[in-house]
Design an enzyme around this catalytic site. Structure first.
Site, short mmCIF file in Angstrom:
data_model
loop_
_atom_site.label_atom_id
_atom_site.label_comp_id
_atom_site.label_asym_id
_atom_site.label_seq_id
_atom_site.Cartn_x
_atom_site.Cartn_y
_atom_site.Cartn_z
N GLU A 49 -2.49 -13.50 35.65
CA GLU A 49 -1.42 -13.16 34.70
C GLU A 49 -1.68 -11.81 34.08
OE1 GLU A 49 -0.06 -15.96 31.84
OE2 GLU A 49 -0.54 -17.71 33.07
N GLU A 80 -0.80 -10.27 30.58
CA GLU A 80 -0.31 -10.74 29.28
C GLU A 80 0.01 -9.54 28.38
OE1 GLU A 80 0.17 -13.82 28.34
OE2 GLU A 80 -1.20 -15.17 29.39
N LYS A 104 7.15 -15.34 34.45
CA LYS A 104 6.15 -15.01 35.46
C LYS A 104 6.73 -14.46 36.76
CE LYS A 104 2.62 -18.11 33.66
NZ LYS A 104 3.36 -18.41 32.41
N LYS A 160 3.25 -24.99 37.46
CA LYS A 160 3.38 -24.44 36.11
C LYS A 160 4.80 -23.92 35.91
CE LYS A 160 0.15 -21.32 36.71
NZ LYS A 160 -0.75 -20.14 36.57
N GLN A 207 1.07 -22.53 42.88
CA GLN A 207 -0.03 -21.67 43.30
C GLN A 207 -1.18 -22.51 43.84
OE1 GLN A 207 -0.61 -19.73 39.45
NE2 GLN A 207 -0.01 -17.77 40.34
N PRO A 208 -1.90 -22.04 44.86
CA PRO A 208 -3.13 -22.72 45.25
C PRO A 208 -4.12 -22.71 44.09
CG PRO A 208 -2.51 -21.05 46.86
CD PRO A 208 -1.65 -20.83 45.66
N ARG A 232 -12.86 -22.73 26.40
CA ARG A 232 -14.25 -22.32 26.21
C ARG A 232 -14.34 -20.85 26.60
NH1 ARG A 232 -17.79 -25.66 29.91
NH2 ARG A 232 -19.42 -24.34 28.99
N ARG A 266 -3.66 -7.88 28.04
CA ARG A 266 -4.78 -8.67 28.58
C ARG A 266 -4.48 -8.96 30.04
NH1 ARG A 266 -5.34 -14.25 26.29
NH2 ARG A 266 -4.86 -15.01 28.38
#
Length: 301
Positions: free
Chosen positions: A270, A272, A92, A137, A175-176, A220, A255
């Site tokens: 992100e 991807e 990242k 992360k 990150q916030p 979801r 993506r």
């Protein structure tokens, strides 16, 4: 008929919802297509005309092994997306490259293994005084594995999480937590052969309990029509990536994941380009469009 391998992983068997429709669509488009696990040593990758990275989702814990495999495959046949793209996108830190090129990203700070976790976290919190919550992360990660959301008062728990990542020689990203995700969710825009195909809404995923250790966290998903400013940011991010990597041709797939910032503007979460779910089931006809684009790229009749 060109021979195409869809690269998955032994650990991902039965978990890739894109795989079955893409296999069927590729066969209908004139390709000899098979799904094979990247970590299956019995596979002779050179016998395929191309290898399309798909659900190689366990690479995050075996990064060096995975990149070595990508290099071997790339030396024997055509890797999609190409090796330089994969090597850049699995970490990242690419977000810093895109931010330097003017892309509006979710703000954050990288913490490296040689740093002390608590002072690094405190410096991040001081730089973001209005962030009621934040996210820890790994810089190399997928599927929300080892990702957790914290409140500001959970500073020491978050520092312990950060310390575990650094102790394992893994860079981390702070990150916030953007509150809009709880209301609007996350927007993922899918591009196939350089053209916008469809978009999805991913509902809020992270909870304040413990980092997920599963291969990927349950999601979801529902279809979404992106707003014009989201589509514009996605195109800008792809163009910036193309400039950074000096790409001459559109990528086979991409993506672009976006969140709304506190100012209401979309921000890149992100980009991807390695092994993203493309959520083909959410967009009827997308598997067939993707297969036709692959067939054209590989010269199928």
């Amino acid at each position: 008929m060109p021979r195409l391998a869809l690269a998955t992983a032994i650990a991902a068997a039965g978990r890739d919802d894109d795989l079955a429709p893409l296999l069927d669509a590729c066969a209908a488009a004139g390709l000899q297509v098979q799904a094979r696990a990247w970590d299956d040593p019995s596979v002779s990758w050179g016998r395929f005309d191309a290898v399309l990275l798909r659900s190689t989702w366990d690479y995050t814990g075996r990064l060096r092994e995975f990149l070595d495999w990508c290099a071997r495959v790339s030396a024997r046949t055509r890797l999609l997306n190409p090796l330089p793209v994969v090597g850049w996108n699995v970490d990242k830190h690419y977000l810093a490259d895109l931010a330097a090129r003017g892309v509006l990203v979710v703000p954050g700070a990288f913490v490296e293994p040689e740093q002390d976790p608590l002072p690094a976290l405190q410096a991040f919190l001081a730089a973001h005084p209005h962030a009621a919550e934040f996210v820890v992360k790994p810089a190399v990660g997928a599927g929300a594995r080892d990702v957790q959301r914290y409140a500001r008062e959970q500073e020491f728990a978050a520092a312990n999480h950060l310390g575990r990542l650094l102790e394992a020689e893994r860079s981390a990203l702070l990150q916030p937590y953007l509150p809009a995700v709880d209301r609007d969710g996350e927007t993922g825009l899918v591009f196939l052969a350089g053209e916008f195909s469809h978009a999805i809404r991913k509902h809020a995923l992270l909870q304040r309990d413990r980092p997920s250790e599963a291969l990927f966290a349950p999601e979801r998903i529902e279809p979404r029509t992106p707003r014009p400013d989201e589509l514009a940011l996605a195109l800008q991010a792809l163009a910036a990536a193309g400039a950074a990597l000096r790409m001459r041709a559109p990528l086979a797939y991409a993506r672009v994941d976006l969140l709304r910032g506190d100012d209401g503007q979309p921000r890149l979460l992100e980009l991807e380009l390695c092994e993203p779910s493309l959520f083909l089931a959410q967009a009827p006809g997308s598997a067939e469009r993707f297969a036709r684009a692959l067939a054209q790229r590989l010269g199928a009749r």
